[in-house]
Design a protein around this motif. Structure first.
Motif, PDB file in Angstrom:
ATOM      1  N   ASP A  25      -2.114   1.351   9.426  1.00 52.30           N
ATOM      2  CA  ASP A  25      -0.979   1.496   8.514  1.00 52.30           C
ATOM      3  C   ASP A  25       0.318   1.585   9.321  1.00 52.30           C
ATOM      4  O   ASP A  25       0.382   2.307  10.322  1.00 52.30           O
ATOM      5  CB  ASP A  25      -1.155   2.781   7.674  1.00 52.30           C
ATOM      6  N   ASN A  48       1.062   7.725   5.363  1.00 55.88           N
ATOM      7  CA  ASN A  48      -0.144   8.535   5.078  1.00 55.88           C
ATOM      8  C   ASN A  48      -1.158   7.779   4.218  1.00 55.88           C
ATOM      9  O   ASN A  48      -1.774   8.345   3.325  1.00 55.88           O
ATOM     10  CB  ASN A  48       0.258   9.851   4.390  1.00 55.88           C
ATOM     11  N   ARG A  49      -1.315   6.495   4.482  1.00 53.46           N
ATOM     12  CA  ARG A  49      -2.306   5.737   3.707  1.00 53.46           C
ATOM     13  C   ARG A  49      -3.661   5.675   4.399  1.00 53.46           C
ATOM     14  O   ARG A  49      -4.639   5.217   3.793  1.00 53.46           O
ATOM     15  CB  ARG A  49      -1.774   4.317   3.461  1.00 53.46           C
ATOM     16  N   VAL A 103      -7.295   6.391   2.779  1.00 47.74           N
ATOM     17  CA  VAL A 103      -7.222   6.374   1.309  1.00 47.74           C
ATOM     18  C   VAL A 103      -7.903   5.110   0.796  1.00 47.74           C
ATOM     19  O   VAL A 103      -7.672   4.011   1.316  1.00 47.74           O
ATOM     20  CB  VAL A 103      -5.759   6.429   0.830  1.00 47.74           C
ATOM     21  N   TYR A 108      -8.384   2.230  -1.938  1.00 45.24           N
ATOM     22  CA  TYR A 108      -7.584   1.545  -2.956  1.00 45.24           C
ATOM     23  C   TYR A 108      -8.408   0.521  -3.719  1.00 45.24           C
ATOM     24  O   TYR A 108      -7.863  -0.400  -4.308  1.00 45.24           O
ATOM     25  CB  TYR A 108      -6.400   0.832  -2.299  1.00 45.24           C
ATOM     26  N   LYS A 146       0.290   5.280  -4.544  1.00 43.37           N
ATOM     27  CA  LYS A 146      -0.525   6.502  -4.409  1.00 43.37           C
ATOM     28  C   LYS A 146       0.123   7.500  -3.450  1.00 43.37           C
ATOM     29  O   LYS A 146       0.173   8.706  -3.729  1.00 43.37           O
ATOM     30  CB  LYS A 146      -1.910   6.131  -3.891  1.00 43.37           C
ATOM     31  N   GLN A 147       0.629   6.986  -2.303  1.00 48.18           N
ATOM     32  CA  GLN A 147       1.170   7.877  -1.289  1.00 48.18           C
ATOM     33  C   GLN A 147       2.702   7.869  -1.297  1.00 48.18           C
ATOM     34  O   GLN A 147       3.329   8.886  -1.014  1.00 48.18           O
ATOM     35  CB  GLN A 147       0.665   7.461   0.108  1.00 48.18           C
ATOM     36  N   LYS A 156       4.634   7.481  -3.901  1.00 48.17           N
ATOM     37  CA  LYS A 156       5.134   8.121  -5.127  1.00 48.17           C
ATOM     38  C   LYS A 156       6.430   7.453  -5.605  1.00 48.17           C
ATOM     39  O   LYS A 156       7.394   8.105  -6.013  1.00 48.17           O
ATOM     40  CB  LYS A 156       5.375   9.619  -4.903  1.00 48.17           C
TER      41      LYS A 156
END
Length: 946
Positions: free
Chosen positions: A120, A126-127, A130, A132, A156-157, A159
């Motif tokens: 990333d 901060n993915r 995670v 998806y 998701k991260q 926002k």
């Protein structure tokens, strides 16, 4: 009567108003037409300009999206399975691509095959870790291998509102092993800001829409980002854009604002860009001109009305004076006197006409008194009843016949109204007649005569009603006002009773003939005289007139005509019923059908008549034929046929099913088709099969099944559902044939095409494919590969001394040994004769290939034992490496390795030589110099000869 006329009802006022209305309609219609034409032309011109602008902006958005997809695909091609297995190296690769972070303000990240982020950039997003997989921009590339532009949504991260662009990552075999994702953060400055910050006029703006997701991606009004689009019907022009139209025109927005709207698609994302501006702003200059035109039209209308009023007032003054004089004469009580005529014009003609009317009225008054006496005498002796009613329905006069028919004296009838307690009226169907249907009331209400009406009169002192047929006529006074109603009537009681009896009999028989589903025909002397509706429908006629009067032979099939006519004649001869029989008949349009006929001879009006009842049995005949044909096809078909119920229970199979599967009919019936399952297909395969059956009603494809004896075979299978008229599936029919032999033959052909027939090593075709894949893999992995060209030393001697059979055995043995000497991923191929090529992959450097080359030379030098013979050869081997400083293809690599192999032979055989690119370039330069010298000498020699 008043002599004064209201100014608003005077002739000059009405003419003035009429002229004013006509003028106003013309001038206002012209004004409206001009306004509408100007507005239409202006809207069309502005819409075309607006469409040009939105086309330019949409193309720019499309190009930006395409460039970003291409950038992602270019980086994804540099990744392979090995790199995905090393997240740290993958993270480094992304961080070394700053251009990606410039293109995607939301960052770039890589997902594994399970949809989890493994690298990333920036790392602050901060993915990492995670998953998806539930997002469409990850699921579609991983499962379908397609690049997509995903649905705008909240990250998701991050926002924040984002949309993702994703491309698949593939391995050397083209299989999807991951996905690369570029994220655009709509909440931060991005490449779409040209839209969100741009306006069109003061109130116009852009909106970028993703119709497949029913969402607004971005807009000049930032508050609309990520909003749902309006419901269908809120904006009809917008609905057309949602369906793919590219157009411009007027539309009413969901907020009720009229706008000029233009839209252009963004093909790479399946979006469209719309540009709108309120018509209030776009057409403001036109509105000002329209208001000026309206004020000018209003002023001209008022001026025209004033001039018309002045002209009419002067011209109609004599007419007004004459009308006032006539009104004064009408209100006087003395005997009217002729009016003086002083005007030799239209007014004089009006006065003369009034004087002639006075003279005629005096003469007719005397004639009326004489005729009244004659009328009374006639009324007293008339054979029909006569009753005179006043406007309140009370009776003012009746003659003796009316009193007799109604059962009352003349004195009793005078003054009676309808309804009256002494009698009540009945409709023609003997039901009680309501008050508003009384003939007198109908005439009073409509002012029109009522003729030949039928009603019944029920008197309290009588057991049966008296039926009358009558006429009612309105009478008016001199002023045209309805003053009385004259009613005349005669007694039709006996005729009514006879008609009722006849009608009842006719209804019984006609109901029987018309409602029976069978065709009924009457024919006499071979001519049709009656047919019922069922017969009209059966023979395809539009009405009974198409059939009556025609010969019965016209409707009988020529091949059956003799038999049917003989049956008719037999019935006429014996005068009784004819046995039922089946024959072919012909419709009006020539269509043939089968019918079952029952006939009876009857006598009508003293003449023998044939009554026939026909029942169409065509469908029964066709069904019998289809059943016979289907039974024959089912039994003798070469393909296996299996019929199941809706729950997949087998209900029947044919002989071919038993021959192919080994299951007898008794074994199969009542079982599920799972008894044939081979286990080679998983649940997803069968889920897809049943899904196709439920959706389209059929499925076709290859299936591996197992016979009763356990042998697995492949079959070509077609399954169709059998549905009723309501669309419900009742049965499934499966047809299949055994294609195992053809599949095996196809596999053999594919092997022969790619492998050497003697050594079973890859041939030249397969070698070229594997070498091309190895070169691509080496480029992706940044590794090297070696191509070794090997030729056996001394093999020709073995062929010459011991024969080709011994030579073939040596080749087979050495090919096996050399293949065993290589690694699992390497390729050993035979080009032909005693020439072989080895492709060595995944080399860290050139020195990593040396042990493998030594093993190849050692394997080729081992002796081969053939009976008592011990045969031995060696090998000369040339090797080259890839990649090189210059671009090179597979054929050039083989030529380099072949050239190095010849150097090994020259150097003494049983060794290897590495291709020297510098030496080869020097040799080529030397040869090119020699060629230039040769050409120069040739030109000089030509000149000398010349």
């Amino acid at each position: 009567m008043h002599s004064k006329v209201s100014p608003w009802r005077s002739l000059k006022s009405r003419i003035t108003v009429l002229m004013l209305v006509v003028f106003a309609l013309g001038i206002w219609s012209l004004s409206f037409f001009i306004n509408r034409s100007l507005q239409t032309d202006m809207v069309r011109l502005l819409g075309a300009q607006q469409f040009s602008v939105v086309t330019t902006v949409a193309n720019e958005v499309n190009n930006n999206l395409a460039e970003r997809l291409q950038a992602l695909e270019a980086v994804a091609k540099q990744m392979d399975a090995d790199l995905l297995g090393r997240p740290a190296s993958l993270q480094t690769l992304l961080e070394q691509r700053p251009l990606l972070q410039l293109l995607f303000n939301g960052g770039v990240w890589v997902a594994g095959l399970d949809g989890t982020a493994i690298a990333d950039v920036p790392i602050s997003a901060n993915r990492l870790g995670v998953n998806y997989m539930e997002r469409d921009f990850i699921a579609v590339p991983l499962m379908e291998g397609k690049a997509v532009i995903g649905r705008p949504l909240m990250g998701k991260q991050l926002k924040a509102p984002v949309f993702a662009m994703t491309v698949p990552i593939r391995d050397a075999q083209g299989q999807v092993i991951g996905a690369m994702v570029g994220v655009t953060n709509l909440g931060k400055p991005n490449f779409l800001d040209a839209l969100t910050q741009g306006t069109y006029g003061k109130l116009g703006g852009y909106v970028l829409v993703a119709p497949q997701h029913q969402l607004i991606v971005t807009a000049s009004d930032a508050s609309r980002i990520m909003q749902q689009i309006p419901a269908p019907g809120a904006n009809k022009m917008f609905d057309r854009f949602m369906q793919g139209d590219e157009d411009h025109g007027l539309a009413i927005s969901s907020k009720g604002v009229e706008q000029i709207v233009a839209a252009k698609s963004v093909p790479v994302a399946g979006w469209f860009l719309a540009l709108s501006v309120p018509t209030a702003e776009a057409l403001a200059p036109l509105r000002i001109q329209q208001q000026r035109l309206l004020w000018a039209t209003l002023a001209l209308t008022l001026l025209t009305g004033a001039l018309t009023w002045l002209v009419l007032r002067r011209q109609l003054a004599p007419v007004v004076e004459t009308a006032q004089a006539m009104a004064a004469l009408a209100d006087s009580t003395h005997i009217p006197q002729p009016l003086p005529s002083t005007h030799p014009d239209e007014i004089g003609l009006l006065v003369a006409g009034f004087n002639r009317i006075l003279q005629t009225w005096t003469q007719r008054q005397a004639e009326l008194q004489a005729s009244e006496q004659q009328y009374r005498s006639l009324l007293e002796n008339l054979s029909a009843g006569v009753v005179v009613h006043r406007p309140d329905t009370s009776i003012s006069l009746s003659n003796p016949m009316a009193s007799s028919l109604l059962g009352l004296t003349q004195d009793q009838m005078l003054g009676k109204t309808a309804p009256d307690p002494d009698w009540c009226f009945l409709r023609d169907d003997a039901t009680l007649m309501p008050l508003d249907e009384y003939p007198v009331n109908l005439v009073l209400a409509s002012g029109s005569p009522l003729q030949n009406y039928v009603l019944g009169v029920r008197h309290p002192r009588r057991s049966e009603p008296t039926w009358l047929i009558g006429n009612a006529f309105p009478m008016r006074d001199a002023q045209g006002k309805l003053s009385q109603v004259i009613v005349t009537f005669t007694d039709i009681t006996q005729r009514k009773q006879a008609e009722a009896a006849l009608r009842e009999s006719e209804v019984r028989f006609r109901t029987m003939f018309e409602l029976t589903p069978d065709a009924i025909v009457l024919h006499r002397e071979n001519k049709l005289i009656f047919v019922n509706p069922a017969a009209v429908a059966m023979f395809g006629a539009t009405s009974e007139n198409d059939m009556i009067g025609r010969s019965i032979s016209d409707f009988i099939h020529p091949d059956d005509l003799t038999i049917v006519l003989a049956r008719i004649q037999s019935g006429l001869d014996v005068g009784k019923a004819v046995p039922a029989g089946e024959s072919r008949y012909v419709k009006i349009d020539g269509t043939t059908f089968h019918a079952e006929a029952q006939s009876q001879v009857i006598v009508l009006e003293g003449v023998p008549t044939f009554l026939s009842t026909l029942r169409d049995i065509t469908e029964r005949k066709q069904a019998q034929a289809k059943l016979k044909l289907a039974a024959g096809v089912f039994t003798h078909a070469l393909e296996g046929i299996m019929i199941t119920a809706a729950d997949a229970t087998i209900i029947d199979v044919n002989d071919a099913f038993t021959r192919i599967t080994g299951y007898s009919r008794e074994d199969a019936i009542g079982q599920n088709p799972r008894i044939l399952s081979s286990g080679r297909h998983d649940s997803h395969f069968y889920a897809g099969l049943w899904g196709a059956l439920l959706e389209s009603g059929h499925w076709s494809g290859e299936v591996w099944n197992r016979r009763k004896d356990g042998v697995v075979f492949v079959e070509m299978l077609t399954i169709s559902s059998v549905r009723d008229t309501q669309g419900h599936t009742h049965q499934y029919v499966a047809l299949f044939s055994d294609i195992t032999a053809s599949k095996e033959h196809q596999s053999q052909l594919e092997h022969i095409a790619h492998f050497d027939a003697l050594t079973n090593l890859p041939n030249r075709v397969l070698l070229a494919d594997r070498l091309q894949q190895a070169m691509s893999q080496a480029t992706r992995r940044q590794q090297q590969l070696a191509v070794a060209y090997l030729d056996l030393d001394g093999f020709k001697t073995i062929n010459d001394r011991h024969g080709h059979e011994a030579g073939d055995q040596v080749l087979i043995t050495l090919a096996h040994r050399m293949k065993e000497a290589l690694r699992e991923g390497d390729t050993m191929a035979r080009l032909g004769g005693d020439e072989f090529v080895a492709v060595l992959i995944d080399l860290e450097d050139t020195s990593a290939s040396l042990p493998l080359l030594q093993r190849l030379l050692a394997a080729a030098a081992l002796p081969v034992q053939l009976g008592d013979l011990s045969l031995q050869v060696s090998a000369s081997l040339g090797v080259t490496f890839y990649p090189q400083a210059q671009d090179i293809d597979a054929d050039q690599l083989l030529r380099q390795a072949d050239q190095a192999m010849y150097q090994a032979k020259v150097a003494g055989k049983n060794r290897y030589c590495v291709f020297d690119a510098a030496q080869d370039s020097s040799i080529r330069d030397h040869h090119e110099s020699l060629e230039r010298i040769r050409q120069a000498l040739a030109r000089r020699e030509f000149v000398l000869h010349y």
